[in-house]
Design an enzyme around this catalytic site. Structure first.
Site, short mmCIF file in Angstrom:
data_model
loop_
_atom_site.label_atom_id
_atom_site.label_comp_id
_atom_site.label_asym_id
_atom_site.label_seq_id
_atom_site.Cartn_x
_atom_site.Cartn_y
_atom_site.Cartn_z
N SER A 251 0.83 -1.21 0.00
CA SER A 251 0.00 0.00 0.00
C SER A 251 0.86 1.25 0.00
O SER A 251 1.97 1.27 0.56
CB SER A 251 -0.90 0.00 1.24
N TYR B 223 -2.31 -0.25 10.09
CA TYR B 223 -2.53 -0.81 8.75
C TYR B 223 -1.27 -0.67 7.92
O TYR B 223 -0.80 -1.64 7.30
CB TYR B 223 -3.70 -0.10 8.07
#
Length: 337
Positions: free
Chosen positions: A128, A153
């Site tokens: 990501s 995350y």
């Protein structure tokens, strides 16, 4: 017919990628746990688009279910694994951190172990843009340090990159990591800003705009993302970089068969402009509510793409104007359903 395992195939990117692979004649084995992080009905709608293909099969299980994942690898001769399954969302990781360790760390370990023991020719996995964290140098480059995540995350995604490299180094597992930049389009995730904004406009509710509107995102249309992944599958497994310098280590390459790439649009868009486009395409004005920056968020994302372009000729084609129009047309129909 090559057989490809796609984890998270009921997810946004997973469904679109699976459909593309099926149309090209690959056999796709999908894994998804259909959790309720967002609408299970939407996930089932996505799967319904894949079921008509004879070369598609589905398994419902979680990545952290070690026995089930072991059985998937044992019972299938796989030519490639695409790991897209993960617990997504920056803000949810603040509220429910254990879900991220279970899915993104333990689950990814099970995938790595399956690939290791069954000699999978190529693992492609989702990282990501959030791994860039506190970095302010733009565009974000895979050659830059990315060791200051601003959310759990992001930390799990960075951990995935390190775990993947360890397995590539220890066992010669060919691995390619992709740092996705704000993917959008039809059948997208309802927790993403563009989807939330469209829903608020339709419902006549205020749009919450954080950092007082001073936000930019490298919005990347789903078809461009899928094209990049398919090209990487065709390219085949990465080779070790024989010129890699241990005294000046490049984080994007390795002495192991390991590569890391950004995959984005290379054109950051201000949220205000995105909202103006949604207002135009939905023929409604938005009521705006400006708020401070949220915890764990970053003001701008911006992908440097030179490495991926040089490797597979990847260049994003879909403009934000064209992509949001496609999303708005789908969203109107989805709202009626």
């Amino acid at each position: 017919m090559k057989k490809i395992l796609v984890t998270g195939n009921a997810g946004f990117i997973g469904m679109h990628l699976s459909k593309k692979l099926l149309t090209e004649g690959y056999h796709v084995l999908g894994i998804d746990n259909l959790n309720d992080y967002y609408s299970v009905d939407l996930k089932k709608q996505r799967i319904s688009l894949l079921k008509p293909y004879k070369n598609f099969s589905q398994i419902v299980c979680s990545l952290e279910d070690c026995n089930s994942i072991n059985s998937v690898f044992k019972d299938n001769e796989l030519d490639c694994v695409i790991n897209l399954a993960a617990q997504a969302g920056v803000r949810y990781s603040i509220k429910n951190p254990r879900a991220y360790i279970d899915s993104n760390i333990t689950g990814f370990l099970n995938i790595l172990e399956g690939c290791r023991h069954h000699k999978i020719p190529h693992l492609i996995y989702a990282s990501s843009s959030s791994v860039y964290g506190a970095n302010e140098k733009v565009p974000f480059s895979i050659h830059d340090n990315a060791d200051h995540p601003m959310s759990l995350y992001a930390a799990t995604k960075k951990s995935n990159e390190l775990m993947a490299h360890a397995y590539s180094s220890l066992y010669g597992l060919p691995v390619t990591g992709l740092r996705f930049f704000t993917v959008y389009g039809p059948f997208g995730r309802p927790d993403m800003a563009y989807f939330l904004f469209a829903d608020a406009i339709k419902s006549g509710k205020p749009i919450k705009i954080f950092n007082f509107g001073k936000m930019q995102r490298d919005f990347t249309y789903i078809d461009d993302i899928v094209e990049g992944i398919v090209r990487l599958i065709r390219k085949g497994a990465p080779k070790p970089n024989e010129g890699w310098n241990r005294h000046d280590a490049d984080p994007a390459a390795s002495y192991a068969p390991y590569r890391l790439f950004n995959i984005g649009n290379n054109r950051p868009v201000e949220l205000e402009y995105m909202i103006l486009l949604l207002e135009k395409y939905m023929d409604r004005k938005a009521e705006r509510e400006y708020l401070p920056m949220q915890q764990g968020d970053v003001p701008v994302t911006y992908a440097e793409l030179d490495d991926l372009t040089g490797y597979i000729g990847f260049k994003p084609r879909i403009s934000i104007e064209e992509g949001l129009l496609s999303f708005a047309e789908w969203f109107r129909e989805y709202g009626r359903l």
